[in-house]
Structures are given as structure tokens and as C-alpha cells.
Design a protein around this motif. Structure first.
Motif, PDB file in Angstrom:
ATOM      1  N   MET A  13       0.837  -1.141  -0.054  1.00  0.00           N
ATOM      2  CA  MET A  13       0.060   0.146   0.006  1.00  0.00           C
ATOM      3  C   MET A  13       0.900   1.410   0.115  1.00  0.00           C
ATOM      4  O   MET A  13       0.358   2.144  -0.598  1.00  0.00           O
ATOM      5  N   ARG A  14       2.102   1.292   0.749  1.00  0.00           N
ATOM      6  CA  ARG A  14       2.834   2.287   0.710  1.00  0.00           C
ATOM      7  C   ARG A  14       3.390   2.486  -0.574  1.00  0.00           C
ATOM      8  O   ARG A  14       3.552   3.805  -1.254  1.00  0.00           O
ATOM      9  N   GLU A  28       0.859   3.976  -3.174  1.00  0.00           N
ATOM     10  CA  GLU A  28       0.928   5.535  -2.713  1.00  0.00           C
ATOM     11  C   GLU A  28       1.812   6.451  -3.466  1.00  0.00           C
ATOM     12  O   GLU A  28       1.928   7.433  -3.853  1.00  0.00           O
ATOM     13  N   SER A  29       2.942   5.601  -3.973  1.00  0.00           N
ATOM     14  CA  SER A  29       4.075   6.232  -4.818  1.00  0.00           C
ATOM     15  C   SER A  29       3.606   6.350  -6.224  1.00  0.00           C
ATOM     16  O   SER A  29       4.142   7.218  -7.165  1.00  0.00           O
ATOM     17  N   SER A  53      -1.074   9.973 -10.199  1.00  0.00           N
ATOM     18  CA  SER A  53      -2.618   9.871 -10.364  1.00  0.00           C
ATOM     19  C   SER A  53      -3.215   8.949 -11.625  1.00  0.00           C
ATOM     20  O   SER A  53      -3.901   8.375 -11.555  1.00  0.00           O
TER      21      SER A  53
END
Length: 218
Positions: free
Chosen positions: A149-150, A153-154, A157
């Protein structure tokens, strides 16, 4: 030295009686009662005031998890050891969450259960080896998902958008047309997404998206 008072809660009479025989061989343990279901266990715990309850999980009327919650609420000083055939992580976590201080599988040697009784009676937690392994595996899986999940997030969009479209089953051509870019550009984005998430295939992307509720199968 006072004996450790034990209540055995299990819906199989033959198993209970066998356990009574094995435990009473120890001069430090006294079996003060037996219960055949969760409701019976709650009642006997209140009347007999045992030090430890050996609690099966899969009992009729009221299961061991719910019985443990009620007993710990009524008598927080009573210690409970789960003795079950189940080694699934969900059962282990539910039972420990309900307040059990030990978890042992039914196929263990009686010496392991006696060791667990003494450990729990002294105020410590006791888990048999297979249960510890299951919890370690669960922790490692959770850590892996947390790390992923980290990594998620990288993503930019645009990469997140393409990930969801790919995982939803759309072809590279369809995605390129929808986003007004070239097929080569989508291919580059997809490659970057796999690299960032440390995944290898489109199937891995689909699994990742499903596991983290980015898409559904409806």
C-alpha cells in the motif's frame, strides 16, 4: 501448594473424560468440572470458580469464542485456554481477542497442554508452535500488504487510473482510446506500475486491486 483448578468445556463427552484422566495424573492439577457447551461453561465457571477453563471453540448452543467473552466479562480473573482442532488464523485471533490467554491444538501431546496450563496460570500467554507459526505468517502477510500500500501511494494519479482500468479488464487499446494517448504510452505506464508495486503480471495487478478494494467483481 494449592492445585490448579480446571474446568473442561467440550461438547464431546469421550474427549472430556479422556482429558480428565490425563490431567488428573498431575498432582498439581485438579479438574473441578466439565461443561458440554458454551452456556454450560458460563454457568459452571460461575459456580465452580476455576482457575483455568480449557475451552473448545466449536460447541453447540453457544460457541467457545462467545462463551469466553461472557466469562471474561463476568470473571476477569479466570484464565482461558482454547483447545481446538482449528488452526485457522481467524479462529486464533477471535479467541485471543475474546480474552483467551492460551491456544493449543487438540492433536498436541498432553505434556504440551500441561505446560500451557502452568504457563497461563503463572500469568503468561501460551501458544503451541503451530499456532505461533500461523500468527507469524499472518503478521508477515499483513506487513507485505502494508508495504504494498505504501508502494501504491507512490503511483502518480495517472498510474492509479490506469491500474484500475487494467485491473477492470480493459485492453491496452481501449485504455489508450479512453485516455486519448497512444498504446505505447499505456504500455510504458503499465510497465512502471508493475515496477513500482513489485509485481510481475497483469494477473498480479488484478489480485492487488481486488485485495485492496480498488475494484470489485460485481
Amino acid at each position: 501448594m494449592n492445585k490448579i483448578k480446571i474446568l473442561i468445556a467440550d461438547d464431546h463427552q469421550l474427549f472430556r473424560e479422556g482429558l480428565v484422566t490425563l490431567l488428573t495424573d498431575s498432582d498439581q492439577i485438579e479438574v473441578v468440572g466439565q461443561a458440554e457447551n458454551g452456556i454450560d461453561a458460563i454457568d459452571k465457571a460461575d459456580k465452580l470458580k476455576p482457575d483455568i477453563i480449557i475451552m473448545d471453540i466449536g460447541m453447540p448452543t453457544l460457541n467457545g469464542i462467545e462463551a469466553t467473552k461472557i466469562i471474561k466479562k463476568n470473571q476477569p480473573e479466570v484464565k482461558i485456554i482454547a483447545l481446538s482442532m482449528h488452526a485457522e488464523k481467524s479462529y486464533i485471533k477471535q479467541m485471543l481477542g475474546a480474552g483467551a490467554k492460551g491456544y493449543v491444538q487438540k492433536n498436541c501431546a498432553i505434556q504440551k497442554l500441561i505446560e500451557g496450563i502452568h504457563t497461563v496460570n503463572s500469568g503468561n500467554i501460551y501458544l503451541s508452535e503451530s499456532i505461533t507459526e500461523a500468527l507469524v505468517e499472518d503478521y508477515l502477510e499483513y506487513k507485505k500488504e502494508d508495504d504494498q500500500m505504501r508502494l501504491f501511494e507512490s503511483l502518480t494519479s495517472r498510474e492509479m487510473e490506469i491500474l484500475i482500468l487494467v485491473a477492470s479488464g480493459k485492453s491496452t487499446g481501449d485504455i489508450a482510446e479512453e485516455l486519448f494517448v497512444s498504446v505505447k504510452t499505456i504500455g510504458t505506464h503499465k510497465h512502471n506500475i508493475l515496477e513500482k508495486l513489485q509485481l510481475k503480471t497483469t494477473a498480479d495487478l488484478v489480485k492487488f486491486a481486488l485485495r485492496h478494494n480498488l475494484i470489485n467483481m460485481d
